[in-house]
Design an enzyme around this catalytic site. Structure first.
Site, PDB file in Angstrom:
ATOM      1  N   TYR A 132       0.866  -1.176   0.000  1.00 56.72           N
ATOM      2  CA  TYR A 132       0.000   0.000   0.000  1.00 56.72           C
ATOM      3  C   TYR A 132       0.905   1.229   0.000  1.00 56.72           C
ATOM      4  O   TYR A 132       1.564   1.521   0.998  1.00 56.72           O
ATOM      5  CB  TYR A 132      -0.902  -0.061   1.236  1.00 56.72           C
ATOM      6  CG  TYR A 132      -1.926   1.037   1.404  1.00 56.72           C
ATOM      7  CD1 TYR A 132      -2.044   2.097   0.516  1.00 56.72           C
ATOM      8  CD2 TYR A 132      -2.794   1.011   2.494  1.00 56.72           C
ATOM      9  CE1 TYR A 132      -2.984   3.098   0.695  1.00 56.72           C
ATOM     10  CE2 TYR A 132      -3.743   2.013   2.683  1.00 56.72           C
ATOM     11  CZ  TYR A 132      -3.828   3.053   1.784  1.00 56.72           C
ATOM     12  OH  TYR A 132      -4.754   4.044   1.979  1.00 56.72           O
ATOM     13  N   LYS A 160      -1.658  -1.473  -3.810  1.00 58.07           N
ATOM     14  CA  LYS A 160      -2.587  -0.356  -3.949  1.00 58.07           C
ATOM     15  C   LYS A 160      -1.753   0.899  -4.129  1.00 58.07           C
ATOM     16  O   LYS A 160      -0.966   1.263  -3.250  1.00 58.07           O
ATOM     17  CB  LYS A 160      -3.487  -0.202  -2.721  1.00 58.07           C
ATOM     18  CG  LYS A 160      -4.442   1.001  -2.875  1.00 58.07           C
ATOM     19  CD  LYS A 160      -5.105   1.430  -1.586  1.00 58.07           C
ATOM     20  CE  LYS A 160      -5.961   2.674  -1.853  1.00 58.07           C
ATOM     21  NZ  LYS A 160      -6.521   3.264  -0.625  1.00 58.07           N
TER      22      LYS A 160
END
Length: 293
Positions: A132, A160
């Protein structure tokens, strides 16, 4: 491959700042009804304001409410690898579809340090790990070459990207093309359709809290091959984002826009930003323009 939308779900609070689990469950149902998957304890979920025990219970409540109807990813990332591993083990026990690990914040990391951090977490659990990246908030950035190295780990399933730079997203998408089984999820809401068209597995959206049906509409139209409709829905989503985020800090604006639709979500824990009445009036005007209020 069918592309998927996840909503970075808000955490709902009572007036005394304790978590309102019933209101959070209601938000889960709202997203499931729209057809969106769930990411909990992320940046839009006030994860930095939650205790260890609250994150564990929050995940248990969300997983119970979802009851297998959609996928659930939860963020375990903390500054120290030690606590991140402890959280990841709890989420592994609960049974989620993926564990996101935000880059450490406050601690300045080398790329080697990031490789060690993510690899240690991925070695510890069976649940797939998702990197992330949100450097504007953590001051640490996963370089594309680092992502390529980590993508070869057997239990790191994707990333992400919330950096907002199309060039970085393109570089991550190139890694996905080169490493089988590594998926890219776009974070910036104005790039949802572009990312899908360029090989992303889907998106993880904060704005979808306030506009779940339009987010789902982008994905549904794209998966059905109706690009004109996907473009129409994306244009609405992007325009709403531009207007709302012009008023202040994005997660705070999303939370407040949702609060004006449903007061049960509550405010965020202090010292989070709270809009003024004048700002609330501006947000309400935007919501009415998009028929959300």
């Amino acid at each position: 491959m069918t592309k998927q939308a996840f909503v970075a779900l808000v955490t709902c609070f009572n007036e005394d700042e304790t978590i309102n689990y019933q209101a959070t469950r209601a938000q889960v149902r709202r997203q499931v009804d729209a057809g969106n998957n769930i990411m909990c304890a992320g940046t839009n979920g006030d994860f930095t304001a939650l205790t260890f025990e609250e994150k564990v219970r929050l995940t248990e409540e969300v997983v119970d409410e979802v009851d297998g109807r959609v996928k659930v990813i939860v963020n375990a990332g903390m500054p120290a690898t030690f606590e991140t591993v402890k959280l990841a083990r709890e989420f592994d026990r609960i049974g989620v579809d993926g564990i996101a690990v935000i880059t450490p914040f406050f601690i300045a990391c080398t790329q080697d340090g990031l490789i060690r951090h993510f690899s240690t977490v991925a070695d510890t659990v069976k649940t797939p790990i998702y990197l992330y990246d949100i450097p504007a908030r953590t001051q640490n950035h996963i370089e594309p070459e680092t992502a390529r190295t980590l993508a070869r780990h057997g239990n790191i399933a994707g990333i992400k990207d919330s950096g907002g730079a199309k060039e970085t997203l393109e570089a991550y998408l190139q890694v996905a093309k080169e490493v089988e089984g590594f998926e890219v999820y776009s974070g910036p809401d104005h790039l949802v359709l572009w990312a899908l068209q360029n090989g992303a597995a889907g998106c993880i959206s904060g704005l979808g809290n306030a506009m779940p049906d339009v987010l789902a509409g982008i994905l549904n139209a794209f998966n059905a091959g109706d690009i004109a409709e996907a473009e129409r829905q994306q244009a609405t989503f992007a325009a709403f984002r531009t207007e709302l985020y012009a008023l202040g800090f994005a997660p705070a604006m999303v939370k407040r826009a949702l609060y004006l639709q449903d007061a049960s979500v509550g405010a965020s824990r202090q010292p989070a930003l709270l809009p003024t009445k004048a700002q609330d009036d501006q947000i309400a005007t935007i919501l009415r323009r998009y028929r959300l209020l």
